[in-house]
Design an enzyme around this catalytic site. Structure first.
Site, mmCIF file in Angstrom:
data_model
loop_
_atom_site.group_PDB
_atom_site.id
_atom_site.type_symbol
_atom_site.label_atom_id
_atom_site.label_comp_id
_atom_site.label_asym_id
_atom_site.label_seq_id
_atom_site.Cartn_x
_atom_site.Cartn_y
_atom_site.Cartn_z
ATOM 1 N N HIS A 144 0.820 -1.214 0.000
ATOM 2 C CA HIS A 144 0.000 0.000 0.000
ATOM 3 C C HIS A 144 0.858 1.270 0.000
ATOM 4 O O HIS A 144 0.352 2.355 -0.289
ATOM 5 C CB HIS A 144 -1.002 -0.003 1.164
ATOM 6 C CG HIS A 144 -0.447 0.318 2.509
ATOM 7 N ND1 HIS A 144 -0.230 -0.636 3.480
ATOM 8 C CD2 HIS A 144 -0.070 1.501 3.071
ATOM 9 C CE1 HIS A 144 0.234 -0.061 4.566
ATOM 10 N NE2 HIS A 144 0.342 1.230 4.349
ATOM 11 N N ASP A 169 0.078 -7.530 1.372
ATOM 12 C CA ASP A 169 0.505 -6.148 1.573
ATOM 13 C C ASP A 169 2.019 -6.015 1.676
ATOM 14 O O ASP A 169 2.545 -5.322 2.549
ATOM 15 C CB ASP A 169 -0.161 -5.515 2.795
ATOM 16 C CG ASP A 169 -0.153 -3.977 2.725
ATOM 17 O OD1 ASP A 169 0.386 -3.439 1.744
ATOM 18 O OD2 ASP A 169 -0.676 -3.334 3.650
ATOM 19 N N GLY A 209 3.315 7.059 7.769
ATOM 20 C CA GLY A 209 4.695 7.158 7.293
ATOM 21 C C GLY A 209 5.564 6.027 7.793
ATOM 22 O O GLY A 209 6.635 5.756 7.253
ATOM 23 N N ASN A 210 5.115 5.313 8.858
ATOM 24 C CA ASN A 210 5.861 4.156 9.374
ATOM 25 C C ASN A 210 5.683 2.912 8.497
ATOM 26 O O ASN A 210 6.469 1.970 8.594
ATOM 27 C CB ASN A 210 5.419 3.796 10.790
ATOM 28 C CG ASN A 210 6.182 4.541 11.865
ATOM 29 O OD1 ASN A 210 5.597 5.222 12.684
ATOM 30 N ND2 ASN A 210 7.514 4.410 11.851
ATOM 31 N N SER A 211 4.628 2.878 7.684
ATOM 32 C CA SER A 211 4.368 1.693 6.870
ATOM 33 C C SER A 211 5.606 1.284 6.086
ATOM 34 O O SER A 211 6.245 2.106 5.424
ATOM 35 C CB SER A 211 3.236 1.962 5.875
ATOM 36 O OG SER A 211 1.980 1.774 6.450
ATOM 37 N N LEU A 250 -10.743 -20.505 -1.733
ATOM 38 C CA LEU A 250 -11.878 -21.321 -2.175
ATOM 39 C C LEU A 250 -12.053 -21.298 -3.685
ATOM 40 O O LEU A 250 -12.774 -22.128 -4.245
ATOM 41 C CB LEU A 250 -13.172 -20.829 -1.513
ATOM 42 C CG LEU A 250 -13.373 -21.180 -0.040
ATOM 43 C CD1 LEU A 250 -14.627 -20.490 0.487
ATOM 44 C CD2 LEU A 250 -13.468 -22.684 0.147
ATOM 45 N N GLY A 251 -11.437 -20.332 -4.350
ATOM 46 C CA GLY A 251 -11.601 -20.236 -5.793
ATOM 47 C C GLY A 251 -12.947 -19.667 -6.200
ATOM 48 O O GLY A 251 -13.557 -20.124 -7.169
ATOM 49 N N ILE A 252 -13.419 -18.668 -5.448
ATOM 50 C CA ILE A 252 -14.693 -18.030 -5.769
ATOM 51 C C ILE A 252 -14.535 -16.526 -5.818
ATOM 52 O O ILE A 252 -13.561 -15.967 -5.314
ATOM 53 C CB ILE A 252 -15.782 -18.364 -4.725
ATOM 54 C CG1 ILE A 252 -15.455 -17.697 -3.377
ATOM 55 C CG2 ILE A 252 -15.968 -19.863 -4.571
ATOM 56 C CD1 ILE A 252 -16.620 -17.627 -2.416
#
Length: 371
Positions: A109, A140, A221-223, A285-287
């Site tokens: 992100h 992420d 800003g720490n991300s 699940l593939g949905i």
């Protein structure tokens, strides 16, 4: 990320405690100020029978204040030069130098849809150019690479998730509010948290298992920065901070979350070797689905929009129009809760999926696929 801490007057539930979180991402302003990106997120305890892993704490030893201060100073000298500031368009975040070839790991992100970045390292004010290697929004995480590796820049040492225990002292390093090379301190507050991050306002929509909860201050800003132990090892990538509506959606003190280093290594190593993640280790699940509401207009399950041919759900007889209400004994009411129910599962694992079809409740044993 925007969600909300439960009111202090509400009764606590034993099952799941919704929180409001804010991505620790910083928007660049002309005056140098920052504002948090808004995305919804939810935190829950692991499902029953899946106890969060925690190593046995080391025997207690007495240390003087001077000893602890020396430890802090040593850790900062060792690790802070490996933490960088990343400018991605109109946002700022942090990153950690992963190896000697100029690879930097950060949050997906932080980089958003950008492919080139300005990176500022600790020993220079002149930004360096970096390019995207690959992003894995489902966890992420992302890896970017400097065009040139400057002299004096070194890779951080990465620790062992199995040795992370509640009570350990940690430092968070990054660029909160655009203030590069900043350090905060706290402890590991909990391990094994599952966090669902909304897609609105800059989040990736990821559901991440086994997050490390910390009391070290995590601010916009720490991300993408570093959560570090007193052995100068990175044990997580700070990603989220809780907010409290009673504080005007301001950051709730002492509730932050970091992606565990085991997942950081898994994703970064694959991206560097293959240019992408080839084995996520995450169940699916593939949905495709959507949240539906019941007669009381409350979320009541996930309606299957499509069940991919050859996918896990389709192979078990689940089809479009069915409404999934439970996975492995865990109630499912929303897309987020479905992701949380699957977060700790592995591909090829068998789980019981409860769903309704035409008003009748059915159960199918599903062999999970891979995200």
């Amino acid at each position: 990320m925007d969600a909300s801490l439960p009111s202090r007057r509400r009764r606590r539930t034993a099952r799941r405690t919704p929180l409001s979180l804010t991505a620790a991402l910083c928007a660049v302003a002309l005056a140098g100020g920052c504002s948090p990106a808004g995305t919804t997120a939810q935190v829950s305890a692991e499902r029953p029978g899946r106890a969060a892993h925690s190593a046995q704490p080391a025997p207690l030893t007495q240390r003087s204040g001077n000893d602890l201060q020396t430890d802090y100073e040593t850790v900062i000298r060792n690790v802070l030069p490996s933490v960088v500031q990343i400018e991605a368009g109109n946002s700022l975040g942090s990153g950690v130098v992963y190896d000697g070839q100029g690879h930097i790991v950060t949050n997906a992100h932080v980089i958003g849809s950008r492919r080139t970045f300005a990176v500022t390292v600790a020993n220079s004010e002149q930004p360096l150019r970096a390019e995207l290697v690959s992003s894995f929004p489902e966890q992420d995480l992302a890896v970017i690479k400097l065009d040139t590796m400057p002299r004096g820049l070194k890779a951080a040492a990465f620790g062992d998730t199995a040795k992370v225990a509640v009570g350990q002292i940690v430092l968070a390093m990054g660029s909160p509010l655009g203030l590069s090379s900043s350090v905060t301190q706290g402890i590991v507050s909990a391990v094994g948290r599952t966090v669902s991050e909304g897609a609105a306002g800059g989040g990736t929509g990821a559901t991440i298992a086994n997050m490390v909860q910390t009391s070290a201050a995590i601010n916009p800003g720490n991300s993408g920065g570093a959560l570090v132990n007193l052995d100068s090892e990175v044990i997580g990538i700070p990603t989220l901070a809780a907010t409290d509506p009673e504080l005007g959606n301001g950051t709730a003190p002492g509730i932050g979350f970091a992606i565990p280093v085991s997942m950081v290594r898994t994703v970064a190593d694959q991206i560097i070797k293959h240019g992408r993640v080839v084995d996520s280790g995450r169940a699916a699940l593939g949905i495709t689905g959507r949240t539906v509401v019941g007669p009381d207009y409350q979320p009541a399950g996930v309606a299957v929009v499509t069940a991919r041919k050859g996918g896990a759900a389709a192979g078990a007889g689940i089809k479009a129009g069915d409404i999934i209400t439970g996975v492995g004994g865990v109630r499912v009411t929303t897309i987020a809760s479905l992701s949380e129910a699957l977060a700790a599962d592995k591909p090829d694992q068998k789980v019981k999926v409860t769903f309704t079809r035409g008003g009748a409740t059915k159960t199918a044993e599903v062999t999970l696929g891979e995200m």
